[in-house]
Design a protein around this motif. Structure first.
Motif, PDB file in Angstrom:
ATOM      1  N   ALA A  20       8.072  62.119  59.303  1.00  0.00           N
ATOM      2  CA  ALA A  20       7.649  60.892  58.619  1.00  0.00           C
ATOM      3  C   ALA A  20       8.633  60.516  57.520  1.00  0.00           C
ATOM      4  CB  ALA A  20       6.250  61.068  58.051  1.00  0.00           C
ATOM      5  N   ALA A  21       9.123  61.514  56.783  1.00  0.00           N
ATOM      6  CA  ALA A  21      10.069  61.245  55.696  1.00  0.00           C
ATOM      7  C   ALA A  21      11.401  60.731  56.235  1.00  0.00           C
ATOM      8  CB  ALA A  21      10.275  62.509  54.867  1.00  0.00           C
ATOM      9  N   LEU A  22      11.911  61.333  57.301  1.00  0.00           N
ATOM     10  CA  LEU A  22      13.188  60.911  57.873  1.00  0.00           C
ATOM     11  C   LEU A  22      13.107  59.490  58.421  1.00  0.00           C
ATOM     12  CD1 LEU A  22      14.159  64.218  59.734  1.00  0.00           C
ATOM     13  CD2 LEU A  22      15.172  63.336  57.623  1.00  0.00           C
ATOM     14  N   LEU A  23      12.033  59.189  59.136  1.00  0.00           N
ATOM     15  CA  LEU A  23      11.877  57.836  59.675  1.00  0.00           C
ATOM     16  C   LEU A  23      11.724  56.828  58.545  1.00  0.00           C
ATOM     17  CD1 LEU A  23       9.511  58.500  62.716  1.00  0.00           C
ATOM     18  CD2 LEU A  23      11.984  58.189  62.739  1.00  0.00           C
ATOM     19  N   GLY A  24      10.954  57.186  57.522  1.00  0.00           N
ATOM     20  CA  GLY A  24      10.791  56.284  56.393  1.00  0.00           C
ATOM     21  C   GLY A  24      12.104  56.013  55.672  1.00  0.00           C
ATOM     22  N   ILE A  26      15.065  55.902  57.024  1.00  0.00           N
ATOM     23  CA  ILE A  26      15.814  54.933  57.828  1.00  0.00           C
ATOM     24  C   ILE A  26      15.201  53.548  57.690  1.00  0.00           C
ATOM     25  CG2 ILE A  26      16.483  54.274  60.167  1.00  0.00           C
ATOM     26  CD1 ILE A  26      16.574  57.287  60.850  1.00  0.00           C
ATOM     27  N   GLU A  27      13.896  53.451  57.861  1.00  0.00           N
ATOM     28  CA  GLU A  27      13.210  52.156  57.851  1.00  0.00           C
ATOM     29  C   GLU A  27      13.353  51.427  56.515  1.00  0.00           C
ATOM     30  OE1 GLU A  27       9.503  53.476  60.794  1.00  0.00           O
ATOM     31  OE2 GLU A  27       9.447  53.872  58.634  1.00  0.00           O
ATOM     32  N   ASN A  28      13.148  52.150  55.435  1.00  0.00           N
ATOM     33  CA  ASN A  28      13.004  51.512  54.127  1.00  0.00           C
ATOM     34  C   ASN A  28      14.246  51.560  53.252  1.00  0.00           C
ATOM     35  OD1 ASN A  28      10.216  51.030  54.700  1.00  0.00           O
ATOM     36  ND2 ASN A  28       9.776  53.161  54.139  1.00  0.00           N
ATOM     37  N   HIS A  29      15.205  52.406  53.592  1.00  0.00           N
ATOM     38  CA  HIS A  29      16.371  52.570  52.731  1.00  0.00           C
ATOM     39  C   HIS A  29      17.689  52.306  53.465  1.00  0.00           C
ATOM     40  CE1 HIS A  29      14.036  54.273  49.358  1.00  0.00           C
ATOM     41  NE2 HIS A  29      13.258  54.744  50.324  1.00  0.00           N
ATOM     42  N   LEU A  50      17.585  63.159  50.994  1.00  0.00           N
ATOM     43  CA  LEU A  50      16.178  63.299  50.654  1.00  0.00           C
ATOM     44  C   LEU A  50      15.972  64.653  49.970  1.00  0.00           C
ATOM     45  CD1 LEU A  50      16.462  61.759  53.575  1.00  0.00           C
ATOM     46  CD2 LEU A  50      13.991  62.007  53.641  1.00  0.00           C
ATOM     47  N   ARG A  51      15.004  64.714  49.098  1.00  0.00           N
ATOM     48  CA  ARG A  51      14.670  65.992  48.471  1.00  0.00           C
ATOM     49  C   ARG A  51      13.990  66.916  49.476  1.00  0.00           C
ATOM     50  NH1 ARG A  51      13.972  62.337  44.269  1.00  0.00           N
ATOM     51  NH2 ARG A  51      15.035  62.927  42.315  1.00  0.00           N
ATOM     52  N   LYS A  52      14.417  68.164  49.499  1.00  0.00           N
ATOM     53  CA  LYS A  52      13.760  69.153  50.351  1.00  0.00           C
ATOM     54  C   LYS A  52      12.328  69.424  49.894  1.00  0.00           C
ATOM     55  CE  LYS A  52      17.886  71.746  51.765  1.00  0.00           C
ATOM     56  NZ  LYS A  52      18.582  73.041  51.690  1.00  0.00           N
ATOM     57  N   SER A  53      12.068  69.230  48.622  1.00  0.00           N
ATOM     58  CA  SER A  53      10.753  69.575  48.082  1.00  0.00           C
ATOM     59  C   SER A  53       9.648  68.653  48.564  1.00  0.00           C
ATOM     60  CB  SER A  53      10.800  69.553  46.548  1.00  0.00           C
ATOM     61  OG  SER A  53      11.211  68.276  46.083  1.00  0.00           O
ATOM     62  N   ASP A  54       9.955  67.331  48.661  1.00  0.00           N
ATOM     63  CA  ASP A  54       8.889  66.392  49.009  1.00  0.00           C
ATOM     64  C   ASP A  54       9.315  65.280  49.967  1.00  0.00           C
ATOM     65  OD1 ASP A  54      10.447  64.773  47.385  1.00  0.00           O
ATOM     66  OD2 ASP A  54       8.947  64.575  45.794  1.00  0.00           O
ATOM     67  N   GLY A  55      10.577  65.266  50.395  1.00  0.00           N
ATOM     68  CA  GLY A  55      11.041  64.261  51.336  1.00  0.00           C
ATOM     69  C   GLY A  55      11.350  62.903  50.740  1.00  0.00           C
ATOM     70  N   SER A  56      11.311  62.778  49.419  1.00  0.00           N
ATOM     71  CA  SER A  56      11.605  61.485  48.793  1.00  0.00           C
ATOM     72  C   SER A  56      13.103  61.200  48.868  1.00  0.00           C
ATOM     73  CB  SER A  56      11.135  61.473  47.345  1.00  0.00           C
ATOM     74  OG  SER A  56      11.774  62.487  46.587  1.00  0.00           O
ATOM     75  N   VAL A  57      13.436  59.925  48.964  1.00  0.00           N
ATOM     76  CA  VAL A  57      14.832  59.515  49.111  1.00  0.00           C
ATOM     77  C   VAL A  57      15.510  59.489  47.755  1.00  0.00           C
ATOM     78  CG1 VAL A  57      16.369  57.638  49.809  1.00  0.00           C
ATOM     79  CG2 VAL A  57      14.384  58.220  51.217  1.00  0.00           C
TER      80      VAL A  57
END
Length: 207
Positions: A20-24, A26-29, A50-57
């Motif tokens: 979900a984080a990887l797709l997000g 691409i989609e949003n950033h 992305l942060r390994k801790s929470d997937g945030s860009v």
């Protein structure tokens, strides 16, 4: 449900969360930047951290070869990463590439100290779906490597495809994830058509 995490003791992400984080990312950033880049005559390749801790860009970039032929999506991202103060060190970050990195970008990711990368499209996709064969041709002509000839797990990093991550996600989450994959594929196909239609007028050496 898979509990597999990316190769870092700091990561708390399951494959469902990671997909979900990887797709997000691409989609949003990445895609918003890539739309602008293609409009300026650049290729469709992009990348994000992305942060390994929470997937945030943390940071995203796209190809900028019209400024410098070395600014592939990944290398342009690494350039910007070194220019922005206060970002996490490489060992705390996930490296996402929209397309399987070329030999230059593979080396750049390595020299920059990242222990992982994830790719959405393959080298074969770049050649067959996007009419950009240079990644595979350089690997063959310079390094005598056939497709898939380099090691995706080695002493420096481990590489996984986004498709592989989705395969490891919770079964209930996979249909929605695959629908997002389809939408991303469709957008990149349209962007590729725009790039191919306009590339004759740009100064990129390997178009």
């Amino acid at each position: 449900m898979s509990d597999r995490t990316i190769p870092s003791t700091e990561s708390q992400l399951t494959d469902s969360q990671l997909a979900a984080a990887l797709l997000g990312a691409i989609e949003n950033h990445v895609l918003p930047l890539t739309r602008q880049g293609v409009a300026a005559g650049n290729k469709i390749f992009g990348a994000a951290l992305l942060r390994k801790s929470d997937g945030s860009v943390v940071l995203a970039e796209t190809n900028n070869e019209t400024e410098n032929p070395l600014w592939h999506g990944e290398v342009h991202l690494l350039k910007r990463y070194r220019e922005v103060a206060g970002l996490p060190p490489p060992e705390q970050l996930i490296f996402l590439s929209t397309h399987e990195p070329c030999s230059m970008c593979l080396s750049a990711i390595t020299w920059a100290g990242f222990d992982n990368f994830f790719d959405f499209f393959t080298h074969e996709d770049s050649r067959d779906s996007f009419a950009i064969p240079h990644d595979l041709k350089i690997l063959k002509e310079v390094f005598t490597l056939d497709p898939g000839g380099y090691r995706r797990q080695n002493a420096y990093w481990t590489a996984r495809s986004v498709a592989e991550v989705i395969d490891g996600a919770d079964a209930a989450a996979q249909p929605a994830l695959r629908a997002r994959v389809k939408a991303i594929h469709d957008e990149y196909a349209a962007l590729s058509d725009s790039y191919q239609d306009g590339k004759a007028g740009n100064a990129i050496p390997l178009r």
